[in-house]
Enzyme design. Structure first.
Site, PDB file in Angstrom:
ATOM      1  N   HIS A  14      12.098   0.591  10.762  1.00 53.40           N
ATOM      2  CA  HIS A  14      12.972   1.589  11.388  1.00 53.40           C
ATOM      3  C   HIS A  14      12.525   3.008  11.061  1.00 53.40           C
ATOM      4  CE1 HIS A  14      14.806   2.648   7.528  1.00 53.40           C
ATOM      5  NE2 HIS A  14      14.805   1.349   7.242  1.00 53.40           N
ATOM      6  N   GLU A  87      17.548  -5.767   5.531  1.00 55.38           N
ATOM      7  CA  GLU A  87      16.903  -5.423   4.270  1.00 55.38           C
ATOM      8  C   GLU A  87      17.479  -6.285   3.151  1.00 55.38           C
ATOM      9  OE1 GLU A  87      14.532  -4.665   2.366  1.00 55.38           O
ATOM     10  OE2 GLU A  87      14.274  -2.564   2.982  1.00 55.38           O
TER      11      GLU A  87
END
Length: 218
Positions: A14, A87
């Protein structure tokens, strides 16, 4: 030579968040892209505009989904969301600067920095994972998307830790070796999957981000 069952995966981290910029650990905490991150996502999407993807998948956290949506608009593709691509969860470390973690949790911080992949992390708002638990979540998820889409081209938008797991899986690196490779925001990282195994083709493509900076200056 690639056969018709080889799956191509472009794995993307990202764009930047404010917490990335100040080295504050995010984990499962849901942080939006900052202004730089939005610009990076647009540059990333433009860089991939000439490539054709069959499937676009994102982590369910906003910073990844916002990056993926920029790609989706250019590719004119639906966006699939997969929480397995989140994550790593860092428990009590989340929301803290690295210096704060070292001060508040010195033993756990030392184990983390020393690559103890089975060391538990302190509890927090979210349930923490060891690095091994995280790896065992992420790699099967990536390979699962490949297995479900043989011979196709996939774009997966995720996080730095997810990219690290894929890199280690592709190169056969032990989980406890130092991370001596960079994982850049909004980078393009290319893999193929053959016979159920990840193989790395290229790592850390970021030229598109340099072009975006030049555009801003000009």
């Amino acid at each position: 030579m690639q056969n018709d069952t080889t799956t191509r995966i472009v794995l993307i981290r990202h764009g930047e968040t404010a917490w990335n910029a100040e080295r504050r650990l995010q984990g499962h905490l849901d942080i939006d892209l900052n202004t730089t991150g939005v610009r990076q996502a647009r540059a990333l999407a433009a860089a991939l505009a000439h490539e054709r993807f069959d499937v676009l998948v994102s982590s369910d956290l906003a910073r990844a989904a916002q990056t993926a949506k920029a790609v989706a608009e250019v590719q004119d593709l639906p966006l699939y969301i997969d929480g397995r691509l989140r994550e790593r969860c860092y428990g009590g470390f989340e929301g803290l600067l690295y210096a704060e973690i070292a001060d508040r949790y010195p033993q756990e911080f030392a184990a983390w920095q020393g690559r103890d992949v089975d060391a538990p992390l302190p509890p927090g708002e979210n349930c923490a994972e060891t690095f091994r638990q995280f790896y065992d979540r992420v790699v099967p998820a990536i390979l699962g998307w490949a297995e479900d889409n043989p011979g196709k081209s996939l774009a997966l938008v995720a996080h730095g830790g997810v990219l690290e797991c894929a890199y280690r899986a592709a190169l056969g690196l032990p989980l406890d070796t130092p991370r001596d490779f960079k994982v850049h925001n909004a980078s393009i990282n290319r893999f193929i999957v053959q016979d159920g195994k990840l193989q790395l083709e290229s790592w850390g493509e970021v030229a598109h981000l340099q072009a975006a900076v030049l555009d801003d200056v000009g």
